[in-house]
Design a protein around this motif. Sequence first.
Motif, PDB file in Angstrom:
ATOM      1  N   ARG A 457      -4.631   3.177   5.916  1.00  0.00           N
ATOM      2  CA  ARG A 457      -3.520   2.794   5.051  1.00  0.00           C
ATOM      3  C   ARG A 457      -2.998   4.011   4.293  1.00  0.00           C
ATOM      4  O   ARG A 457      -3.713   4.998   4.086  1.00  0.00           O
ATOM      5  N   PHE A 458      -1.743   3.908   3.887  1.00  0.00           N
ATOM      6  CA  PHE A 458      -1.126   5.023   3.177  1.00  0.00           C
ATOM      7  C   PHE A 458      -1.674   5.111   1.758  1.00  0.00           C
ATOM      8  O   PHE A 458      -1.727   4.113   1.051  1.00  0.00           O
ATOM      9  N   GLU A 459      -2.071   6.314   1.365  1.00  0.00           N
ATOM     10  CA  GLU A 459      -2.554   6.531   0.004  1.00  0.00           C
ATOM     11  C   GLU A 459      -1.534   7.308  -0.829  1.00  0.00           C
ATOM     12  O   GLU A 459      -1.600   7.317  -2.047  1.00  0.00           O
ATOM     13  N   THR A 460      -0.630   7.997  -0.143  1.00  0.00           N
ATOM     14  CA  THR A 460       0.448   8.675  -0.875  1.00  0.00           C
ATOM     15  C   THR A 460       1.781   8.227  -0.275  1.00  0.00           C
ATOM     16  O   THR A 460       1.794   7.563   0.760  1.00  0.00           O
ATOM     17  N   GLU A 461       2.864   8.610  -0.911  1.00  0.00           N
ATOM     18  CA  GLU A 461       4.163   8.041  -0.549  1.00  0.00           C
ATOM     19  C   GLU A 461       5.219   9.094  -0.280  1.00  0.00           C
ATOM     20  O   GLU A 461       5.159  10.200  -0.795  1.00  0.00           O
ATOM     21  N   ILE A 462       6.208   8.683   0.490  1.00  0.00           N
ATOM     22  CA  ILE A 462       7.446   9.455   0.614  1.00  0.00           C
ATOM     23  C   ILE A 462       8.545   8.518   0.112  1.00  0.00           C
ATOM     24  O   ILE A 462       8.667   7.391   0.615  1.00  0.00           O
ATOM     25  N   VAL A 463       9.294   8.950  -0.871  1.00  0.00           N
ATOM     26  CA  VAL A 463      10.332   8.064  -1.434  1.00  0.00           C
ATOM     27  C   VAL A 463      11.650   8.817  -1.577  1.00  0.00           C
ATOM     28  O   VAL A 463      12.026   9.222  -2.673  1.00  0.00           O
ATOM     29  N   LYS A 464      12.340   8.980  -0.461  1.00  0.00           N
ATOM     30  CA  LYS A 464      13.651   9.630  -0.524  1.00  0.00           C
ATOM     31  C   LYS A 464      14.736   8.619  -0.160  1.00  0.00           C
ATOM     32  O   LYS A 464      14.437   7.496   0.234  1.00  0.00           O
ATOM     33  N   ASN A 465      15.970   9.029  -0.283  1.00  0.00           N
ATOM     34  CA  ASN A 465      17.132   8.200   0.102  1.00  0.00           C
ATOM     35  C   ASN A 465      17.114   6.817  -0.548  1.00  0.00           C
ATOM     36  O   ASN A 465      17.403   5.813   0.106  1.00  0.00           O
ATOM     37  N   GLY A 466      16.696   6.789  -1.819  1.00  0.00           N
ATOM     38  CA  GLY A 466      16.768   5.524  -2.559  1.00  0.00           C
ATOM     39  C   GLY A 466      15.598   4.583  -2.342  1.00  0.00           C
ATOM     40  O   GLY A 466      15.590   3.474  -2.883  1.00  0.00           O
ATOM     41  N   ALA A 467      14.597   5.009  -1.563  1.00  0.00           N
ATOM     42  CA  ALA A 467      13.430   4.139  -1.358  1.00  0.00           C
ATOM     43  C   ALA A 467      12.662   4.022  -2.684  1.00  0.00           C
ATOM     44  O   ALA A 467      12.469   5.016  -3.378  1.00  0.00           O
ATOM     45  N   PRO A 468      12.238   2.809  -3.058  1.00  0.00           N
ATOM     46  CA  PRO A 468      11.544   2.646  -4.332  1.00  0.00           C
ATOM     47  C   PRO A 468      10.107   3.175  -4.263  1.00  0.00           C
ATOM     48  O   PRO A 468       9.480   3.139  -3.205  1.00  0.00           O
ATOM     49  N   ALA A 469       9.593   3.662  -5.399  1.00  0.00           N
ATOM     50  CA  ALA A 469       8.206   4.127  -5.458  1.00  0.00           C
ATOM     51  C   ALA A 469       7.272   2.919  -5.514  1.00  0.00           C
ATOM     52  O   ALA A 469       7.678   1.824  -5.901  1.00  0.00           O
ATOM     53  N   GLY A 470       6.026   3.112  -5.113  1.00  0.00           N
ATOM     54  CA  GLY A 470       5.015   2.065  -5.253  1.00  0.00           C
ATOM     55  C   GLY A 470       4.988   1.073  -4.113  1.00  0.00           C
ATOM     56  O   GLY A 470       4.170   0.161  -4.101  1.00  0.00           O
ATOM     57  N   VAL A 471       5.871   1.221  -3.123  1.00  0.00           N
ATOM     58  CA  VAL A 471       5.933   0.254  -2.020  1.00  0.00           C
ATOM     59  C   VAL A 471       5.104   0.713  -0.815  1.00  0.00           C
ATOM     60  O   VAL A 471       4.355  -0.046  -0.213  1.00  0.00           O
ATOM     61  N   MET A 472       5.223   1.990  -0.509  1.00  0.00           N
ATOM     62  CA  MET A 472       4.555   2.529   0.684  1.00  0.00           C
ATOM     63  C   MET A 472       3.033   2.537   0.528  1.00  0.00           C
ATOM     64  O   MET A 472       2.290   2.246   1.473  1.00  0.00           O
ATOM     65  N   HIS A 473       2.600   2.859  -0.690  1.00  0.00           N
ATOM     66  CA  HIS A 473       1.169   2.967  -0.960  1.00  0.00           C
ATOM     67  C   HIS A 473       0.441   1.664  -0.617  1.00  0.00           C
ATOM     68  O   HIS A 473       0.869   0.586  -1.028  1.00  0.00           O
ATOM     69  N   GLY A 474      -0.641   1.770   0.154  1.00  0.00           N
ATOM     70  CA  GLY A 474      -1.444   0.591   0.479  1.00  0.00           C
ATOM     71  C   GLY A 474      -1.002  -0.142   1.733  1.00  0.00           C
ATOM     72  O   GLY A 474      -1.737  -0.996   2.238  1.00  0.00           O
ATOM     73  N   THR A 475       0.196   0.175   2.260  1.00  0.00           N
ATOM     74  CA  THR A 475       0.595  -0.498   3.507  1.00  0.00           C
ATOM     75  C   THR A 475      -0.160   0.133   4.683  1.00  0.00           C
ATOM     76  O   THR A 475      -0.739   1.204   4.563  1.00  0.00           O
ATOM     77  N   THR A 476      -0.124  -0.566   5.821  1.00  0.00           N
ATOM     78  CA  THR A 476      -0.927  -0.143   6.968  1.00  0.00           C
ATOM     79  C   THR A 476      -0.275   1.011   7.720  1.00  0.00           C
ATOM     80  O   THR A 476       0.906   0.949   8.044  1.00  0.00           O
ATOM     81  N   ALA A 477      -1.086   2.041   7.999  1.00  0.00           N
ATOM     82  CA  ALA A 477      -0.580   3.224   8.697  1.00  0.00           C
ATOM     83  C   ALA A 477      -1.027   3.276  10.160  1.00  0.00           C
ATOM     84  O   ALA A 477      -0.363   3.891  10.994  1.00  0.00           O
ATOM     85  N   MET A 478      -2.171   2.641  10.472  1.00  0.00           N
ATOM     86  CA  MET A 478      -2.645   2.622  11.861  1.00  0.00           C
ATOM     87  C   MET A 478      -3.252   1.251  12.148  1.00  0.00           C
ATOM     88  O   MET A 478      -3.997   0.725  11.324  1.00  0.00           O
ATOM     89  N   THR A 479      -2.930   0.699  13.313  1.00  0.00           N
ATOM     90  CA  THR A 479      -3.441  -0.635  13.669  1.00  0.00           C
ATOM     91  C   THR A 479      -4.107  -0.626  15.027  1.00  0.00           C
ATOM     92  O   THR A 479      -3.765   0.164  15.910  1.00  0.00           O
ATOM     93  N   GLN A 480      -5.048  -1.550  15.151  1.00  0.00           N
ATOM     94  CA  GLN A 480      -5.735  -1.770  16.416  1.00  0.00           C
ATOM     95  C   GLN A 480      -5.713  -3.274  16.637  1.00  0.00           C
ATOM     96  O   GLN A 480      -6.013  -4.038  15.722  1.00  0.00           O
ATOM     97  N   SER A 481      -5.316  -3.719  17.831  1.00  0.00           N
ATOM     98  CA  SER A 481      -5.295  -5.163  18.077  1.00  0.00           C
ATOM     99  C   SER A 481      -5.361  -5.441  19.568  1.00  0.00           C
ATOM    100  O   SER A 481      -5.246  -4.525  20.395  1.00  0.00           O
ATOM    101  N   VAL A 482      -5.568  -6.710  19.901  1.00  0.00           N
ATOM    102  CA  VAL A 482      -5.526  -7.108  21.312  1.00  0.00           C
ATOM    103  C   VAL A 482      -4.302  -7.988  21.518  1.00  0.00           C
ATOM    104  O   VAL A 482      -3.774  -8.600  20.579  1.00  0.00           O
TER     105      VAL A 482
END
Length: 516
Positions: A457-482
């Motif tokens: 999961r993301f622990e740091t953020e990129i917030v350019k072009n008007g993206a709000p802070a605090g949203v990216m953090h904690g979302t999933t960055a890599m997934t494994q599934s069947v």
Amino acid sequence: MAMNSICRSLRRCAGALLFLWAGAAQADETTKLVYAQSGELPIILSAPHGGKLEIPDVPPRVGTGLKRQPGGFVVTRDTNTEELALQVAAAIEARFGKKPYLVVARSHRRFMDPNREPAAAYEHPAAKRVYDEYHETLTRYCRDVQKKYRQGLLLDLHGQSASKETVYRGTKHGLTVTLLRERFGEQAHSGADSLFGRLKSLGWKVHPDPHDGKEQSGFTGGFIVQTYGSHQGFGIDAIQLEFGGGVRFLSGPRGKTASVLTTAVADYAVRYLDWKLPPVTEAPAAASTGEKSLDVAVYRGTGASASRDVLIKALRSRPGLNVRDVSADEIRDGKLQGARVLIHPGGSGSGQGKALGEEGRRIVRDFVKEGGGYVGVCAGAYLATCDYDWSLHILDAKVVDRQHWNRGFGTVEVSLSPQGRQLLAVNRDRVSIYYHQGPLLAPAENPDIPDYDALARFETEIVKNGAPAGVMHGTTAMTQSVFHKGRVFCFSPHPERTDGLEPILIRAIRWAAHDE
Ligand SMILES: [Zn+2]
């Protein structure tokens, strides 16, 4: 779907068994009081004070006649330096594809202190045996490095409580790095390009600073660097490092410490040990030869960006992979036949999805249903989700904050789950990785698609072009599934565009191909 839930439970069972098996294999190791790893590089790590274990039948030391002061009789341990040493060793191995030498005391300092002369180190014959094992191992490793490389670097890792963020250098004011200074001059010891100079430029607070100043009393270098340093006969330059709690207590900062130290060691090795660094590290799975090569198809055409060339280059540099292009037309013409894994690279998810068209998307879905592997990177991860009319619906994920998809690019930190570390063979809690507007994933709770496992999961953020802070953090960055008989692995960020992380992409491909 019943079939899916059976698959899922089987997979979880297998994961649990693997975990138990790994635990059993380690049980034998934990009974050893000196952890030793022979190396393949002229780098030796020593950690004498991080141990927690008792030595059977040995009472705590009492220190009769010894002074209770730093450098004298001390029974408190250097908390988390055992973990730190293992993480530094893993980071060096990940960077160079080769192991450093490593000696770690697992017994508590109450019973034995490897960083003292024998008279002040132990009070019981059983403790002497552990002490001797520590030093016999270190001696053997130093001789080994001397014989094979004629020069080397020993780092003796410690913890101090004098200053939380500072790392102190201990060389007996240059004595234990005599050879380094003779060969390369004082600058190599105390200049901007010295080990501590590099650590400072990488953001560490170090002492002495300026580096030609006096080393801090109490941290000037103990018995280990005095015994194995290059003023002695081993030809090894030895440096004691005393870490504050801020950079070693918590696993996050500790991982960063390991990674920064590895960068500084790499610079040191190029300058003073005459190494040619490998451009990328070797993936353990790819190192084996003689196995049948894996047919990997990489999507080419509308929606694929120039990052695809970087991806192809990373894959072609690996043995055991047969990498070929496949266009949307070719997918519709049945050219996925024979491929074990289909990779959708960075670029535009909608561009790739629309180029495939409904027919192409159905064929890709069927390919995975029948047991094929799917690996999506950035745009390829958008494409796998079930969140768009142009996406593949093979990953039970939605995209968080869809509206700010163009939130920018740069290096971010992601934390890895234990499962992620195991699957990707990463011995760190966190890695820095290049991000370029990839999806912020979250479970979509679609009942028709098996849930994914979040491996990072993301622990740091990129917030350019008007993206709000605090949203990216904690979302999933890599997934494994069947997905039915097939496997799906998605990266939101770019391992292929991150120096040193290409091996995790290879691991993901092999996992998706049922070829671990
Ligand atoms: Zn210590």
